[in-house]
Design a protein around this motif. Structure first.
Motif, short mmCIF file in Angstrom:
data_model
loop_
_atom_site.label_atom_id
_atom_site.label_comp_id
_atom_site.label_asym_id
_atom_site.label_seq_id
_atom_site.Cartn_x
_atom_site.Cartn_y
_atom_site.Cartn_z
N MET A 62 -1.36 18.72 62.54
CA MET A 62 -1.28 18.82 61.08
C MET A 62 -0.37 19.98 60.65
O MET A 62 0.37 19.86 59.69
N HIS A 63 -0.44 21.08 61.38
CA HIS A 63 0.41 22.23 61.08
C HIS A 63 1.88 21.86 61.29
O HIS A 63 2.73 22.13 60.44
N GLU A 64 2.17 21.25 62.42
CA GLU A 64 3.56 20.91 62.75
C GLU A 64 4.13 19.86 61.80
O GLU A 64 5.33 19.86 61.52
N SER A 65 3.29 18.96 61.30
CA SER A 65 3.77 17.92 60.39
C SER A 65 3.86 18.40 58.94
O SER A 65 4.35 17.68 58.08
N GLY A 66 3.34 19.60 58.67
CA GLY A 66 3.38 20.13 57.31
C GLY A 66 2.18 19.74 56.46
O GLY A 66 2.14 20.04 55.27
N GLY A 70 -10.24 19.40 66.06
CA GLY A 70 -10.16 20.55 66.94
C GLY A 70 -8.75 21.08 67.03
O GLY A 70 -7.95 20.93 66.09
N CYS A 71 -8.42 21.66 68.15
CA CYS A 71 -7.13 22.31 68.33
C CYS A 71 -5.97 21.33 68.16
O CYS A 71 -5.05 21.59 67.39
N ASP A 72 -5.98 20.23 68.88
CA ASP A 72 -4.84 19.31 68.86
C ASP A 72 -4.55 18.78 67.46
O ASP A 72 -3.40 18.76 67.02
N ILE A 73 -5.58 18.36 66.76
CA ILE A 73 -5.40 17.81 65.41
C ILE A 73 -4.91 18.90 64.46
O ILE A 73 -4.01 18.67 63.65
N THR A 74 -5.48 20.09 64.57
CA THR A 74 -5.06 21.20 63.71
C THR A 74 -3.59 21.53 63.95
O THR A 74 -2.81 21.70 62.99
N PHE A 122 -7.38 27.27 73.32
CA PHE A 122 -7.51 26.29 72.24
C PHE A 122 -7.91 26.98 70.93
O PHE A 122 -7.35 26.71 69.87
N SER A 123 -8.88 27.88 71.03
CA SER A 123 -9.31 28.63 69.84
C SER A 123 -8.19 29.51 69.33
O SER A 123 -7.98 29.63 68.12
N SER A 124 -7.43 30.10 70.23
CA SER A 124 -6.31 30.95 69.84
C SER A 124 -5.26 30.15 69.07
O SER A 124 -4.82 30.57 67.99
N ARG A 125 -4.87 29.01 69.59
CA ARG A 125 -3.83 28.21 68.94
C ARG A 125 -4.29 27.68 67.58
O ARG A 125 -3.53 27.69 66.61
N ALA A 126 -5.53 27.22 67.50
CA ALA A 126 -6.03 26.68 66.23
C ALA A 126 -6.13 27.78 65.18
O ALA A 126 -5.72 27.59 64.03
N SER A 127 -6.64 28.95 65.56
CA SER A 127 -6.76 30.04 64.58
C SER A 127 -5.38 30.55 64.17
O SER A 127 -5.18 30.92 63.01
N GLN A 128 -4.41 30.55 65.08
CA GLN A 128 -3.04 30.96 64.72
C GLN A 128 -2.44 30.00 63.70
O GLN A 128 -1.76 30.42 62.77
#
Length: 105
Positions: free
Chosen positions: A89-93, A82-86, A31-37
């Motif tokens: 938000m990234h995928e939606s731009g 957290g991870c899911d929301i981040t 989760f931390s990996s995906r959010a920081s990426q």
């Protein structure tokens, strides 16, 4: 200074900060990996706190913003999630413009 005061100070002093397990270079959970990426891919500077290196912060952080899990991403002093929301938000731009505005990039 107690852990809650340190968290508050870090959130106020950094336009974008992630409290995570590990570091962006060496995350200690998926989760931390995906959010920081997601944050890194936006190309803006961000701060991080490795909660594994500070057990007081790890124990106090869930009560700081009433969010029980890690990672936690804050932008301009506010918890965005957290991870899911981040990732959403990234995928939606939505994430990159938010971070660029917060950092002045």
């Amino acid at each position: 200074m107690d852990a809650l005061e340190r968290i508050r100070q870090q959130v106020e002093e950094n336009p974008v900060i992630i409290f995570m397990k590990g570091t962006p270079q060496f995350p200690m959970c998926g989760f931390s990996s995906r959010a920081s990426q997601a944050l890194k891919s936006c190309g803006v500077p961000f701060a991080y706190v490795n909660v594994m290196a500070d057990m007081d912060v790890m124990q106090a952080l869930p009560q700081f913003a009433n969010w029980p899990t890690f990672p936690q991403v804050y932008v301009k002093g506010e918890l965005i999630g957290g991870c899911d929301i981040t990732i959403e938000m990234h995928e939606s731009g939505e994430l990159e413009p938010l971070l660029k505005e917060a950092t002045g990039a």
